[in-house]
Scaffold this motif. Structure first.
Motif, mmCIF file in Angstrom:
data_model
loop_
_atom_site.group_PDB
_atom_site.id
_atom_site.type_symbol
_atom_site.label_atom_id
_atom_site.label_comp_id
_atom_site.label_asym_id
_atom_site.label_seq_id
_atom_site.Cartn_x
_atom_site.Cartn_y
_atom_site.Cartn_z
ATOM 1 N N GLU A 236 58.464 -62.903 59.925
ATOM 2 C CA GLU A 236 59.497 -62.716 58.897
ATOM 3 C C GLU A 236 59.009 -61.727 57.833
ATOM 4 O O GLU A 236 59.804 -60.954 57.282
ATOM 5 N N ARG A 237 57.743 -61.734 57.556
ATOM 6 C CA ARG A 237 57.203 -60.768 56.596
ATOM 7 C C ARG A 237 57.189 -59.367 57.209
ATOM 8 O O ARG A 237 57.435 -58.378 56.532
ATOM 9 N N ARG A 238 56.895 -59.314 58.510
ATOM 10 C CA ARG A 238 56.869 -57.996 59.160
ATOM 11 C C ARG A 238 58.282 -57.423 59.234
ATOM 12 O O ARG A 238 58.510 -56.257 58.925
ATOM 13 N N SER A 239 59.282 -58.263 59.628
ATOM 14 C CA SER A 239 60.614 -57.702 59.864
ATOM 15 C C SER A 239 61.437 -57.560 58.587
ATOM 16 O O SER A 239 62.252 -56.661 58.476
ATOM 17 N N LEU A 240 61.225 -58.447 57.613
ATOM 18 C CA LEU A 240 62.076 -58.425 56.409
ATOM 19 C C LEU A 240 61.425 -57.733 55.219
ATOM 20 O O LEU A 240 62.106 -57.286 54.311
ATOM 21 N N PHE A 241 60.091 -57.693 55.195
ATOM 22 C CA PHE A 241 59.411 -57.207 53.987
ATOM 23 C C PHE A 241 58.438 -56.059 54.264
ATOM 24 O O PHE A 241 57.564 -55.785 53.443
ATOM 25 N N GLY A 242 58.580 -55.440 55.416
ATOM 26 C CA GLY A 242 57.823 -54.218 55.675
ATOM 27 C C GLY A 242 56.340 -54.401 55.921
ATOM 28 O O GLY A 242 55.563 -53.443 55.827
ATOM 29 N N GLU A 243 55.933 -55.614 56.236
ATOM 30 C CA GLU A 243 54.515 -55.851 56.538
ATOM 31 C C GLU A 243 54.139 -55.096 57.817
ATOM 32 O O GLU A 243 54.907 -55.100 58.779
ATOM 33 N N THR A 244 52.991 -54.453 57.818
ATOM 34 C CA THR A 244 52.515 -53.778 59.036
ATOM 35 C C THR A 244 51.165 -54.374 59.423
ATOM 36 O O THR A 244 50.530 -55.071 58.625
ATOM 37 N N SER A 245 50.715 -54.058 60.617
ATOM 38 C CA SER A 245 49.398 -54.572 61.023
ATOM 39 C C SER A 245 48.307 -54.023 60.103
ATOM 40 O O SER A 245 47.288 -54.677 59.893
#
Ligand code: PEP
Length: 250
Positions: free
Chosen positions: A96-105
């Motif tokens: 959810e952080r990756r898809s909604l808040f732009g989190e990347t690896s």
């Protein structure tokens, strides 16, 4: 395998008053379950209350995210040191952080390194989308998330990996135990190749629509060392039953 780890991700649910009620309802049951690690991850605002309520128990506490800097002009962010006052775990890189808040690896990698430096145990989430799975890219995607997310650490002591296929989260359609096992086994191999054979002992959790009815199917898999639980962790009876089943599976 060390003892299984069952982690409750409450997500953005619960005022302090509601968190208090949830803990009060779960604490007696959870405290009676031995042989399994238990961690509750409430929203930031409830961390202080939950940590006070769990003092003296063997139930751990985690946060659901953090920023990687120690302090400074980062409005709205919470640092590793701030969390370390209340908890010993932190979920990082949730889908959810990756898809909604732009989190990347790459941002996950900064956070994993900062969490470890602050003495927190990161629970790093990885997992493919449905289109990545359907086009045969699931393994490559997960390999990349694992390796990039850990690029800033030289050893992975204290780190757990949560394999959470994105399509299984909150959908009621869990991955098949065989598919989850195959990916967990692969993650153990990737970790072992990167950090050396002892890294194959790193806990790999499965997450995605885990309930008290399917937990045993996952715990019975060789490479699955526990579960990251969202929706079912907000139902005290279900979460206690699920944790009890996981303990009995060892
Ligand atoms: C999660 O939020 O990490 C999760 C696995 O949610 P759910 O159990 O509701 O699928």
């Amino acid at each position: 395998m060390t003892q299984p780890l069952i982690v409750a991700n409450w997500k953005m649910n619960g005022t302090v008053a509601e968190a208090r009620q949830l803990v009060a309802a779960m604490k007696p049951g959870l405290a009676g379950v031995k042989g399994v690690g238990k961690v509750l991850c409430p929203p930031f605002t409830a961390l202080a209350t939950v940590s006070e309520m769990l003092e003296g128990t063997d139930i751990g506490i985690g946060a659901q995210d953090m920023y990687h800097e120690d302090s400074g002009a980062f409005t709205g962010q919470v640092s590793p040191g701030m969390l370390a006052e209340f908890c010993s775990y932190v979920i990082l890189g949730h889908s959810e952080r990756r898809s909604l808040f732009g989190e990347t690896s790459q941002s996950v990698a900064w956070k994993v390194a900062a969490a470890k430096a602050a003495g927190l145990s990161p629970i790093m989430c990885v997992g493919e989308t449905i289109s990545e799975r359907e086009t045969g890219r699931a393994e490559a995607v997960v390999d990349g998330q694992v390796l990039t997310g850990l690029v800033g650490v030289s050893n992975i002591d204290g780190v757990s990996i949560a394999y959470e296929p994105v399509w299984a989260i909150g959908s009621g359609a869990a991955a098949s135990p065989d598919d989850a096992q195959a990916m967990a086994s692969r993650i153990h191999q990737v970790l072992s190749d990167r950090f050396g054979p002892p890294a194959a002992e790193t806990p790999v959790l499965y997450g995605g629509s885990v309930t008290d009815e399917n937990i045993l199917d996952f715990m019975g898999q060789l490479d699955i060392d526990g579960a990251l639980v969202g929706g079912a962790s907000l139902k005290p009876d279900v979460f206690v039953a699920l944790t009890r089943a996981a303990a009995a599976s060892v």
